[in-house]
Motif scaffolding. Structure first.
Motif, PDB file in Angstrom:
ATOM      1  N   ASP A  62       0.842  -1.361   0.009  1.00 30.77           N
ATOM      2  CA  ASP A  62      -0.074  -0.076   0.031  1.00 30.77           C
ATOM      3  C   ASP A  62       0.902   1.051   0.144  1.00 30.77           C
ATOM      4  N   ASP A  63       2.108   0.992  -0.168  1.00 32.83           N
ATOM      5  CA  ASP A  63       3.028   2.279   0.036  1.00 32.83           C
ATOM      6  C   ASP A  63       3.406   3.071  -1.411  1.00 32.83           C
ATOM      7  N   PHE A  64       3.029   2.109  -2.498  1.00 30.13           N
ATOM      8  CA  PHE A  64       3.225   2.653  -3.726  1.00 30.13           C
ATOM      9  C   PHE A  64       2.315   3.841  -4.236  1.00 30.13           C
ATOM     10  N   PRO A  65       3.123   5.098  -4.695  1.00 28.40           N
ATOM     11  CA  PRO A  65       2.235   6.019  -5.238  1.00 28.40           C
ATOM     12  C   PRO A  65       1.744   5.587  -6.627  1.00 28.40           C
ATOM     13  N   ASP A  66       0.755   6.305  -7.180  1.00 25.44           N
ATOM     14  CA  ASP A  66       0.177   5.880  -8.489  1.00 25.44           C
ATOM     15  C   ASP A  66       1.180   5.806  -9.442  1.00 25.44           C
ATOM     16  N   ASP A  67       1.930   6.994  -9.706  1.00 30.15           N
ATOM     17  CA  ASP A  67       3.114   6.932 -10.784  1.00 30.15           C
ATOM     18  C   ASP A  67       4.337   6.078 -10.432  1.00 30.15           C
ATOM     19  N   VAL A  68       4.426   5.089  -9.533  1.00 35.03           N
ATOM     20  CA  VAL A  68       5.385   4.116  -9.298  1.00 35.03           C
ATOM     21  C   VAL A  68       4.876   2.747  -9.599  1.00 35.03           C
ATOM     22  N   PRO A  69       5.766   1.916 -10.176  1.00 38.68           N
ATOM     23  CA  PRO A  69       5.078   0.563 -10.355  1.00 38.68           C
ATOM     24  C   PRO A  69       5.597  -0.554  -9.308  1.00 38.68           C
ATOM     25  N   SER A  70       4.595  -1.366  -9.276  1.00 34.56           N
ATOM     26  CA  SER A  70       4.431  -2.218  -7.973  1.00 34.56           C
ATOM     27  C   SER A  70       5.827  -2.944  -8.055  1.00 34.56           C
ATOM     28  N   LYS A  71       6.747  -2.895  -8.971  1.00 35.92           N
ATOM     29  CA  LYS A  71       7.976  -3.599  -8.937  1.00 35.92           C
ATOM     30  C   LYS A  71       9.092  -2.822  -8.573  1.00 35.92           C
ATOM     31  N   ALA A  72       8.811  -1.509  -8.174  1.00 34.87           N
ATOM     32  CA  ALA A  72       9.978  -0.639  -7.697  1.00 34.87           C
ATOM     33  C   ALA A  72      10.255  -1.197  -6.279  1.00 34.87           C
ATOM     34  N   THR A  73      11.499  -0.722  -5.908  1.00 34.68           N
ATOM     35  CA  THR A  73      12.010  -0.973  -4.588  1.00 34.68           C
ATOM     36  C   THR A  73      12.427   0.201  -3.965  1.00 34.68           C
ATOM     37  N   ILE A  74      12.716   0.437  -2.589  1.00 34.06           N
ATOM     38  CA  ILE A  74      12.956   1.389  -2.002  1.00 34.06           C
ATOM     39  C   ILE A  74      14.487   1.455  -1.603  1.00 34.06           C
ATOM     40  N   THR A  75      15.218   2.329  -2.366  1.00 39.47           N
ATOM     41  CA  THR A  75      16.574   2.361  -2.097  1.00 39.47           C
ATOM     42  C   THR A  75      16.922   3.727  -1.210  1.00 39.47           C
ATOM     43  N   VAL A  76      18.069   3.536  -0.385  1.00 42.78           N
ATOM     44  CA  VAL A  76      18.548   4.398   0.611  1.00 42.78           C
ATOM     45  C   VAL A  76      19.757   4.969  -0.263  1.00 42.78           C
ATOM     46  N   LYS A  77      19.672   6.280  -0.423  1.00 41.63           N
ATOM     47  CA  LYS A  77      21.018   6.983  -1.006  1.00 41.63           C
ATOM     48  C   LYS A  77      21.762   7.861  -0.188  1.00 41.63           C
ATOM     49  N   ASP A  78      22.968   7.736   0.022  1.00 47.26           N
ATOM     50  CA  ASP A  78      23.734   8.845   0.566  1.00 47.26           C
ATOM     51  C   ASP A  78      24.390   9.789  -0.304  1.00 47.26           C
ATOM     52  N   ILE A  79      23.479  11.131  -0.044  1.00 45.76           N
ATOM     53  CA  ILE A  79      24.197  12.401  -0.638  1.00 45.76           C
ATOM     54  C   ILE A  79      24.637  13.224   0.093  1.00 45.76           C
ATOM     55  N   ASN A  80      25.676  13.940  -0.231  1.00 48.31           N
ATOM     56  CA  ASN A  80      26.438  14.661   0.679  1.00 48.31           C
ATOM     57  C   ASN A  80      25.964  14.866   2.051  1.00 48.31           C
ATOM     58  N   ASP A  81      26.673  13.626   2.479  1.00 42.34           N
ATOM     59  CA  ASP A  81      26.018  13.270   4.078  1.00 42.34           C
ATOM     60  C   ASP A  81      24.989  13.213   4.353  1.00 42.34           C
ATOM     61  N   ASN A  82      23.996  13.224   3.606  1.00 44.89           N
ATOM     62  CA  ASN A  82      22.468  13.037   4.127  1.00 44.89           C
ATOM     63  C   ASN A  82      22.142  11.640   3.411  1.00 44.89           C
ATOM     64  N   ARG A  83      21.026  11.054   4.038  1.00 45.17           N
ATOM     65  CA  ARG A  83      20.200  10.072   3.396  1.00 45.17           C
ATOM     66  C   ARG A  83      18.841  10.316   3.013  1.00 45.17           C
ATOM     67  N   TYR A  84      18.663   9.626   2.153  1.00 46.46           N
ATOM     68  CA  TYR A  84      17.428   9.734   1.279  1.00 46.46           C
ATOM     69  C   TYR A  84      16.783   8.606   0.862  1.00 46.46           C
ATOM     70  N   TYR A  85      15.294   8.424   0.789  1.00 46.01           N
ATOM     71  CA  TYR A  85      14.845   7.340   0.449  1.00 46.01           C
ATOM     72  C   TYR A  85      14.302   7.575  -1.127  1.00 46.01           C
ATOM     73  N   TYR A  86      14.589   6.813  -1.904  1.00 45.45           N
ATOM     74  CA  TYR A  86      14.119   6.872  -3.424  1.00 45.45           C
ATOM     75  C   TYR A  86      13.334   5.477  -3.767  1.00 45.45           C
ATOM     76  N   TRP A  87      12.224   5.745  -4.702  1.00 38.50           N
ATOM     77  CA  TRP A  87      11.856   4.546  -5.359  1.00 38.50           C
ATOM     78  C   TRP A  87      12.577   4.511  -6.595  1.00 38.50           C
ATOM     79  N   GLN A  88      12.955   2.972  -6.728  1.00 37.19           N
ATOM     80  CA  GLN A  88      13.625   3.002  -8.245  1.00 37.19           C
ATOM     81  C   GLN A  88      13.049   1.606  -8.697  1.00 37.19           C
ATOM     82  N   TRP A  89      13.118   1.459 -10.034  1.00 41.69           N
ATOM     83  CA  TRP A  89      12.575   0.414 -10.844  1.00 41.69           C
ATOM     84  C   TRP A  89      13.236   0.497 -12.222  1.00 41.69           C
TER      85      TRP A  89
END
Length: 111
Positions: A66-93
């Motif tokens: 139930d986490d998936f936004p409408d424009d993100v396919p159900s096969k996507a994964t949540i990735t944690v990216k380290d950018i400039n000493d900060n951490r962010y969640y991204y959907w990736q597919w």
């Protein structure tokens, strides 16, 4: 539609083709759907392995259905990216040969 039997691709073993000849059209369509879904699964596994080998910094988090936004396919994964000493969640597919991403939020916020 042709009355002749389709040509078997060279990559498909003859033993598989033999088993298919005994199946009904409905079962063949089910097999085709399964094979397509299984191929997507294999491609996703290969992509995750490729991502793991890129920089060793990304983490993958299990997404709930139930986490998936409408424009993100159900096969996507949540990735944690380290950018400039900060951490962010991204959907990736994967879409074809391209990897798509969509920002989800900072790590520490509700996933």
């Amino acid at each position: 539609m042709s009355d002749s039997l389709p040509t078997l691709p060279e990559e498909i073993p003859g033993s598989i083709a033999e088993k298919l000849t005994d199946q009904s059209p409905n079962v063949l369509r089910d097999i085709a759907r399964y094979a397509d879904e299984f191929a997507e699964h294999r491609e996703r596994e290969a992509q995750l392995t490729e991502w793991d080998g890129q920089d060793g910094q990304d983490e993958y988090v299990e997404a709930e259905s139930d986490d998936f936004p409408d424009d993100v396919p159900s096969k996507a994964t949540i990735t944690v990216k380290d950018i400039n000493d900060n951490r962010y969640y991204y959907w990736q597919w994967r879409e074809g040969e391209k990897v798509k991403s969509k920002y989800k939020g900072p790590v520490g916020s509700e996933r």
